[in-house]
Design an enzyme around this catalytic site. Structure first.
Site, PDB file in Angstrom:
ATOM      1  N   GLY A  18       5.205  63.598 -31.790  1.00  0.00           N
ATOM      2  CA  GLY A  18       6.178  64.248 -32.663  1.00  0.00           C
ATOM      3  C   GLY A  18       6.328  65.730 -32.367  1.00  0.00           C
TER       4      GLY A  18
ATOM      5  CG  ASP B 119      -4.300  60.387 -31.302  1.00  0.00           C
ATOM      6  OD1 ASP B 119      -3.056  60.498 -31.339  1.00  0.00           O
ATOM      7  OD2 ASP B 119      -4.944  59.714 -32.127  1.00  0.00           O
TER       8      ASP B 119
ATOM      9  CB  THR C 221      -1.606  66.742 -33.182  1.00  0.00           C
ATOM     10  OG1 THR C 221      -1.450  65.913 -34.337  1.00  0.00           O
ATOM     11  CG2 THR C 221      -3.018  67.260 -33.127  1.00  0.00           C
ATOM     12  CB  ILE C 222       1.488  68.903 -37.547  1.00  0.00           C
ATOM     13  CG1 ILE C 222       2.014  67.512 -37.859  1.00  0.00           C
ATOM     14  CG2 ILE C 222       2.502  69.721 -36.765  1.00  0.00           C
ATOM     15  CD1 ILE C 222       3.205  67.500 -38.795  1.00  0.00           C
ATOM     16  CG  ASP C 223      -1.075  64.141 -37.536  1.00  0.00           C
ATOM     17  OD1 ASP C 223      -0.344  64.532 -38.457  1.00  0.00           O
ATOM     18  OD2 ASP C 223      -0.758  63.246 -36.728  1.00  0.00           O
TER      19      ASP C 223
END
Length: 167
Positions: free
Chosen positions: A14, A109, A134-136
């Protein structure tokens, strides 16, 4: 002058802030080191479909100001070639046919695993580097090293909550 090799850059997963800065920096540094650089549109998507037409040459002039823009000038996609041996073999086949010797992937990932798999399954013919994005914040990095999309998302989220509290 003969290039030292061909570096491909692609973005998976994303969106996250900072992608264009990485594309710009990697392109400029690779060119300065004597590499030809190509950008791969939409991550692994078209490579998995054996379509090299979405690869385009990148020059310093193409990327020198893109760090000021949001998004990704190369687009991004969530297609994951590690889901099947056929898909990863197709990606490797296309990259090698296009003369790619080095690959920079930007993503989370799944993209990190894909990058590592390209290196392994190509018999180390395609050298890979992965830039964690990643924003996660779900990549297995040391605890004190957040990924560059996460910090921005966290700061924006905190600011939104502060504004709601004021209202």
């Amino acid at each position: 002058m003969t290039p030292r090799g061909k570096l491909a850059i692609l973005v998976g997963g994303g969106p996250a802030p900072g992608i264009n800065a990485v594309i710009s920096s990697a392109t400029i540094e690779a060119i300065n080191e004597g590499f030809e650089v190509v950008g791969v549109q939409d991550g692994f998507k078209w490579l998995m479909r054996e379509d090299a037409s979405r690869m385009r040459g990148l020059r310093v002039e193409d990327v020198s100001r893109i760090h000021l823009d949001g998004g990704s000038v190369l687009g991004t996609a969530r297609d994951n070639p590690t889901k099947s041996d056929q898909a990863i073999q197709t990606v490797i086949k296309v990259l090698l046919a296009e003369g790619v010797t080095h690959l920079v992937t930007i993503g989370g990932d799944d993209t990190a695993l894909s990058s590592s798999t390209v290196y392994e399954k190509s018999g180390h013919q395609i050298h890979t580097v992965h830039v964690p994005k990643t924003i996660d914040n779900d990549l297995p990095l040391p605890a004190h090293i957040p990924t560059f999309g996460y910090q921005t998302a966290r700061h924006v989220g905190v600011e939104l909550v502060r504004n709601l509290i004021e209202d």
